[in-house]
Design a protein around this motif. Structure first.
Motif, mmCIF file in Angstrom:
data_model
loop_
_atom_site.group_PDB
_atom_site.id
_atom_site.type_symbol
_atom_site.label_atom_id
_atom_site.label_comp_id
_atom_site.label_asym_id
_atom_site.label_seq_id
_atom_site.Cartn_x
_atom_site.Cartn_y
_atom_site.Cartn_z
ATOM 1 N N MET A 468 0.876 -1.211 -0.066
ATOM 2 C CA MET A 468 -0.006 -0.027 0.110
ATOM 3 C C MET A 468 0.733 1.257 0.095
ATOM 4 O O MET A 468 0.345 2.214 -0.115
ATOM 5 C CB MET A 468 -1.008 -0.201 1.179
ATOM 6 N N GLY A 469 2.079 1.335 0.032
ATOM 7 C CA GLY A 469 3.156 2.112 -0.120
ATOM 8 C C GLY A 469 2.652 3.400 1.021
ATOM 9 O O GLY A 469 2.621 2.731 2.206
ATOM 10 N N ASP A 470 2.753 4.611 0.631
ATOM 11 C CA ASP A 470 2.423 5.277 1.735
ATOM 12 C C ASP A 470 1.031 5.275 2.675
ATOM 13 O O ASP A 470 0.596 5.970 3.488
ATOM 14 C CB ASP A 470 2.676 6.976 1.389
ATOM 15 N N ARG A 471 0.061 4.523 2.065
ATOM 16 C CA ARG A 471 -1.133 4.304 2.833
ATOM 17 C C ARG A 471 -0.880 3.067 3.546
ATOM 18 O O ARG A 471 -2.100 2.495 3.974
ATOM 19 C CB ARG A 471 -2.202 4.169 1.513
ATOM 20 N N GLU A 472 0.089 2.636 3.704
ATOM 21 C CA GLU A 472 0.249 1.213 4.342
ATOM 22 C C GLU A 472 -0.633 1.289 5.507
ATOM 23 O O GLU A 472 -0.443 2.203 6.459
ATOM 24 C CB GLU A 472 1.648 0.768 4.551
ATOM 25 N N HIS A 473 -1.034 0.148 6.122
ATOM 26 C CA HIS A 473 -1.810 0.042 7.211
ATOM 27 C C HIS A 473 -1.196 -0.775 8.195
ATOM 28 O O HIS A 473 -0.163 -1.649 7.780
ATOM 29 C CB HIS A 473 -3.378 -0.606 6.907
ATOM 30 N N GLY A 474 -1.487 -0.944 9.424
ATOM 31 C CA GLY A 474 -0.853 -1.879 10.508
ATOM 32 C C GLY A 474 -1.364 -3.057 10.491
ATOM 33 O O GLY A 474 -0.729 -4.053 11.160
ATOM 34 N N ALA A 475 -2.650 -3.543 9.709
ATOM 35 C CA ALA A 475 -3.008 -4.713 9.904
ATOM 36 C C ALA A 475 -2.261 -5.559 8.864
ATOM 37 O O ALA A 475 -1.905 -5.172 7.790
ATOM 38 C CB ALA A 475 -4.456 -4.969 9.398
ATOM 39 N N LYS A 476 -1.582 -6.727 9.103
ATOM 40 C CA LYS A 476 -0.627 -7.266 8.277
ATOM 41 C C LYS A 476 -1.012 -8.731 8.145
ATOM 42 O O LYS A 476 -1.741 -9.622 8.814
ATOM 43 C CB LYS A 476 0.827 -7.353 8.926
ATOM 44 N N GLY A 477 -0.342 -9.282 7.044
ATOM 45 C CA GLY A 477 -0.476 -10.806 6.819
ATOM 46 C C GLY A 477 -1.737 -11.307 5.952
ATOM 47 O O GLY A 477 -2.401 -10.414 5.449
ATOM 48 N N LEU A 478 -2.027 -12.469 6.102
ATOM 49 C CA LEU A 478 -3.248 -12.975 5.408
ATOM 50 C C LEU A 478 -4.383 -12.670 6.469
ATOM 51 O O LEU A 478 -4.660 -13.467 7.378
ATOM 52 C CB LEU A 478 -3.246 -14.736 5.288
ATOM 53 N N CYS A 479 -5.166 -11.734 6.022
ATOM 54 C CA CYS A 479 -5.956 -11.107 7.142
ATOM 55 C C CYS A 479 -7.101 -10.250 6.527
ATOM 56 O O CYS A 479 -6.913 -9.436 5.522
ATOM 57 C CB CYS A 479 -4.951 -10.075 7.902
ATOM 58 N N GLN A 480 -8.228 -10.558 7.009
ATOM 59 C CA GLN A 480 -9.453 -10.189 6.538
ATOM 60 C C GLN A 480 -9.348 -8.354 6.716
ATOM 61 O O GLN A 480 -9.931 -7.678 5.579
ATOM 62 C CB GLN A 480 -10.680 -10.507 7.268
ATOM 63 N N GLU A 481 -9.103 -8.108 7.794
ATOM 64 C CA GLU A 481 -8.899 -6.697 7.937
ATOM 65 C C GLU A 481 -7.951 -5.686 6.879
ATOM 66 O O GLU A 481 -8.427 -4.764 6.357
ATOM 67 C CB GLU A 481 -8.476 -6.359 9.352
ATOM 68 N N ARG A 482 -6.902 -6.527 6.714
ATOM 69 C CA ARG A 482 -5.789 -5.854 5.550
ATOM 70 C C ARG A 482 -6.665 -5.990 4.338
ATOM 71 O O ARG A 482 -6.685 -4.747 3.704
ATOM 72 C CB ARG A 482 -4.576 -6.714 5.541
ATOM 73 N N ALA A 483 -7.252 -6.919 4.055
ATOM 74 C CA ALA A 483 -7.891 -6.974 2.553
ATOM 75 C C ALA A 483 -8.947 -6.077 2.443
ATOM 76 O O ALA A 483 -8.996 -5.104 1.475
ATOM 77 C CB ALA A 483 -8.339 -8.317 2.455
ATOM 78 N N TYR A 484 -9.717 -5.717 3.520
ATOM 79 C CA TYR A 484 -10.913 -4.816 3.385
ATOM 80 C C TYR A 484 -10.397 -3.352 3.394
ATOM 81 O O TYR A 484 -10.777 -2.481 2.636
ATOM 82 C CB TYR A 484 -11.778 -5.086 4.601
ATOM 83 N N VAL A 485 -9.432 -3.148 4.395
ATOM 84 C CA VAL A 485 -8.863 -1.759 4.315
ATOM 85 C C VAL A 485 -7.958 -1.290 2.932
ATOM 86 O O VAL A 485 -8.270 -0.306 2.230
ATOM 87 C CB VAL A 485 -7.542 -1.719 5.377
ATOM 88 N N CYS A 486 -7.435 -2.489 2.391
ATOM 89 C CA CYS A 486 -6.719 -2.225 1.279
ATOM 90 C C CYS A 486 -7.927 -2.012 -0.168
ATOM 91 O O CYS A 486 -7.680 -1.083 -0.858
ATOM 92 C CB CYS A 486 -5.821 -3.315 0.641
ATOM 93 N N GLY A 487 -9.016 -2.578 0.047
ATOM 94 C CA GLY A 487 -10.286 -2.220 -0.856
ATOM 95 C C GLY A 487 -10.683 -0.942 -0.568
ATOM 96 O O GLY A 487 -10.791 -0.212 -1.497
#
Ligand SMILES: Cc1cc2nc3c(=O)[nH]c(=O)nc-3n(C[C@H](O)[C@H](O)[C@H](O)COP(=O)(O)OP(=O)(O)OC[C@H]3O[C@@H](n4cnc5c(N)ncnc54)[C@H](O)[C@@H]3O)c2cc1C
Length: 548
Positions: A468-487
Motif C-alpha cells: 500500500m506504499g504511503d497508505r500502508e496500514h498496521g494490519a498485516k499478513g493473511l488478514c480480512q482487515e488488511r484485505a478490506y482496508v486495502c479495498g
C-alpha cells in the motif's frame, strides 16, 4: 460461446464514472463500498456463484458449509466499524482461548489477555508463558529474545525491510539463536496457520510483521473471536450488498469471470472488460469502463494477465505479481454422533507427521455456535459435535481421497486432543479443496507484490498481498482487515487522484480508514534508539550478523 456488449442503461455523464471491481472477497467489497458511497457506479464481478451471501453454501445433505473458519482479532477496527454501521447486532462470540496440540498432547494455550491486568508489551505475554506453555523448557522460551530485537529493527528503513524480506524466516530464526524446539514447537505451527507456509518458505519480514501485529504489539493483540452463527458472508457481505444495491445501484455479477482487460496501447486508458459466464461460457463486454479495481489473488491475476497483452505491456509490475505463488487450502466439516467436551473451541495442530507438512486447525462449531446449534445440522436433529477443520499448504492432503482425509482427522489427529474422539462416529462429512487460493509471502516476494497504484493510472490493486506504499496500514499478513482496508484504499486512490467522479462531484468523498492502535511507548523508544545506534555502526561498514 457468444460475444455481446453488456449495456448499462444510464450514461456516465448523468451518474458519474463506472468502475469494474474484479473479485468479491473482503478487498472487492471494501472497494465497492468506498466507490458506491462516493456516488460512483460499480459493477462487482466474481467467479463464485453468489458473492453476496444471500444463497448460503450448503453440503449435499443441506447442512451449512464455509470455506475456512476465520477469526476476527482484537485490532480489526475497520471491520468492527463496518459491523456497527450495518447494524447487524451481536454476530461475534466473546474472545476465546486457543490451544496448540502435538502428538504429545497440549503444548500451549493462548489465553484471552484482555481479561487480565494490562502490562507493557511484551511483559504480559512473557509472563503468561510460565503457565500457558506446558512443555517447552524455559531456556527454549528465552531463546526467542533475539527475535524481539529483529522485530524492532525491521522497519528501520526501506532498505533494511528489504534485507529481511530477502531472508527466509527459518534462516533468520537460526541466526538469531532461537532453539530448534522453540522453532518446531511454536514458531513453525504458528506460521503454518498464520501465513500458511513453514518458516523456510516465508519472507522473514512478513513473518515478523505477522508476529508483531497478532501477538506482540499489545498484550491483548492475540485476542480473537469468531462468528457465532451462520457464515461471514451471510452476516456481513449480505447486508452490505443489499445496502449498496438498494442505495447506490451496485451491480453484482456472480458466476462471472473477468477474462481480459482491454487497455489502449497509445493512451494507457482502460477501455473495456471482457467477462465470461462460468456456467455457459458466454462472453460479454463491459464497454463504458472508467477504472478497474483488481481485487484478485495471484492465481486470478495470472489468468487475467495472460489474456490481456496491452495491459501486461503497460503495467509489467502486474505480470511480476502474477508470477508469485499461491497456496492450496482444504476445508472440511465433520458431524459427529456425540459431543466431545474439549476445553477449547479454537485449536491448532502442531508437529503431526500425518499433516505431511501442512498446517492444520480445528474448531468446535457446536461450542462457537452453541446458540444456533440446530442450524449447524440443517433439517436433522443435532446429535453431537460439529468439527470444522482447515489444512493450509495442503497440496499433500488435497491429493488424498475425502474418506482418507476424514480418517486422518478421526484417527491420527483429533484423538490426541481428547480421548472421546476415539469413540465418536462420523454421521456426515464434507471436504472441499481450494487450490492456489491464498497469497504466498515467499522470501524476496515483497518487490513483486502488486502495488496499490499501477503504471496504468485507472487500474488499482486491492487485497491482502497488495503493497500500500504511503497508505500502508498496521494490519498485516493473511488478514480480512488488511484485505478490506486495502479495498477502501483502492477506492480512495481513484477518488483522490480525480480518476473517477460520483454523480454529485461535491460528494465524491474518500472513505475513512481507521488506523490500528498506536505502538506502545517502549516500542517507539526501542525503535528510535536502535536507529540512532545502527546508523553510525552501518556507517563503518558493519552489518548485523544475520545479514552477513
Ligand atoms: C482457510 C482460511 C482461513 C483463514 N483464516 C483467517 C482468519 O482466521 N482471520 C483472518 O483475518 N483471515 C483469515 N484468512 C485470510 C483472509 O480470509 C484473507 O486474507 C482475505 O479474505 C483475503 O481477501 P481478498 O479479497 O484479498 O481475497 P479473496 O478473498 O481471495 O478474494 C478474491 C476473489 O477474486 C475472485 N476472482 C479471482 N479471479 C477472478 C476473475 N478473473 N474474475 C472474477 N473474480 C475473480 C475469487 O473468486 C475471489 O472470490 C483465512 C483464509 C483462508 C483461506
Amino acid at each position: 460461446m457468444q460475444e455481446r456488449a453488456m449495456p448499462h442503461n444510464t450514461s456516465a455523464g448523468q451518474r458519474g464514472s463506472h468502475v469494474v471491481v474484479i473479485g468479491a472477497g473482503w478487498a472487492g467489497w471494501g472497494a465497492a463500498k468506498g466507490l458506491c458511497e462516493a456516488g460512483v457506479r460499480v459493477t462487482l464481478v466474481d467467479g463464485m456463484a453468489d458473492p453476496t451471501g444471500s444463497q448460503p453454501v450448503t453440503t449435499k445433505s443441506g447442512k451449512p458449509f464455509e470455506a475456512g473458519t476465520r477469526g476476527f482479532w482484537k485490532d480489526y477496527p475497520n471491520i468492527n466499524a463496518l459491523t456497527e454501521e450495518l447494524d447487524v447486532g451481536s454476530i461475534y462470540t466473546g474472545f476465546t482461548t486457543s490451544a496448540f496440540w502435538s502428538p504429545d498432547g497440549l503444548e500451549a494455550t493462548a489465553p484471552v489477555f484482555g481479561e487480565s491486568p494490562q502490562w507493557p508489551s511484551p511483559l504480559g505475554q512473557v509472563l503468561a508463558t510460565v503457565t500457558n506453555f506446558k512443555r517447552l523448557p524455559v531456556r527454549d522460551r528465552l531463546s526467542i529474545a533475539g527475535l524481539l530485537y529483529a522485530i524492532l529493527d525491521l522497519n528501520r528503513s526501506d532498505r533494511v525491510f528489504q534485507h529481511y524480506d530477502d531472508l527466509n524466516a527459518q534462516a533468520l530464526f537460526v541466526r538469531l539463536g532461537i532453539s530448534d524446539r522453540m522453532i518446531d514447537d511454536f514458531l513453525r505451527p504458528t506460521l503454518l496457520v498464520g501465513l500458511f507456509k513453514p518458516p523456510e518458505e516465508l519472507s522473514a519480514a512478513v513473518a515478523m510483521e505477522l508476529l508483531y501485529y497478532y501477538a506482540l504489539a499489545h498484550q491483548d493483540s492475540f485476542d480473537v473471536r469468531w462468528i457465532k452463527s451462520k457464515s461471514i458472508a451471510e452476516h456481513l457481505f449480505q447486508p452490505l450488498s443489499r445496502r449498496l444495491v438498494a442505495r447506490h445501484d451496485l451491480r453484482v455479477l456472480g458466476g462471472t469471470l473477468a477474462r481480459r482487460l482491454h487497455v489502449s496501447a497509445a493512451t494507457h486508458v482502460v477501455r473495456s472488460v471482457e467477462l465470461q459466464d462460468v456456467r455457459t461460457g458466454d462472453i460479454t463486454v463491459l464497454e463504458d469502463v472508467d477504472a478497474v479495481v483488481l481485487a484478485v489473488g495471484a492465481k486470478g491475476l495470472k489468468a487475467l494477465m495472460s489474456e490481456s497483452p496491452e495491459c501486461s505491456k503497460a503495467a509489467p509490475e502486474l505480470v511480476a505479481a502474477a508470477s508469485l505463488g499461491s497456496i492450496d487450502v482444504v476445508s472440511s466439516r465433520l458431524w459427529l454422533d456425540r459431543y466431545v467436551p474439549i476445553a477449547y473451541p479454537a485449536n491448532v495442530f502442531s508437529r503431526f507427521s500425518a499433516l505431511q507438512g501442512a498446517g492444520g486447525t480445528f474448531f468446535m462449531l457446536d461450542q462457537l455456535q452453541r446458540d444456533s446449534e440446530q442450524a449447524l445440522w440443517g433439517d436433522e436433529p443435532p446429535q453431537g459435535s460439529v468439527v470444522a477443520s482447515d489444512f493450509y499448504n495442503a497440496a499433500g492432503i488435497a491429493a488424498m481421497p475425502d474418506q482418507e482425509i476424514m480418517d486422518c482427522l478421526m484417527h491420527q489427529l483429533l484423538p490426541f486432543t481428547h480421548p472421546e474422539f476415539r469413540n465418536a462416529k462420523v454421521v456426515d462429512a464434507e471436504v472441499r479443496r481450494y487450490p492456489g487460493s491464498v497469497s504466498h509471502f515467499s522470501p524476496g516476494s515483497f518487490r513483486k507484490r502488486p502495488p496499490l497504484e499501477t503504471s496504468i493510472p485507472s487500474i488499482v490493486c486491492a487485497g491482502d498481498w497488495v503493497r500500500m506504499g504511503d497508505r500502508e496500514h498496521g494490519a498485516k499478513g493473511l488478514c480480512q482487515e488488511r484485505a478490506y482496508v486495502c479495498g477502501l484504499e483502492a477506492a480512495n486512490s481513484l477518488i483522490r487522484r480525480n480518476l473517477v467522479k460520483g454523480s454529485d462531484p461535491s460528494k465524491t468523498l474518500q472513505h475513512p480508514v481507521i488506523p490500528i492502535r498506536a505502538d506502545e511507548p517502549q516500542v517507539v523508544l526501542g525503535r528510535a534508539l536502535n536507529k540512532l545506534v545502527m546508523g553510525p555502526i552501518e556507517g563503518f561498514g558493519l552489518k548485523l550478523p544475520w545479514f552477513g
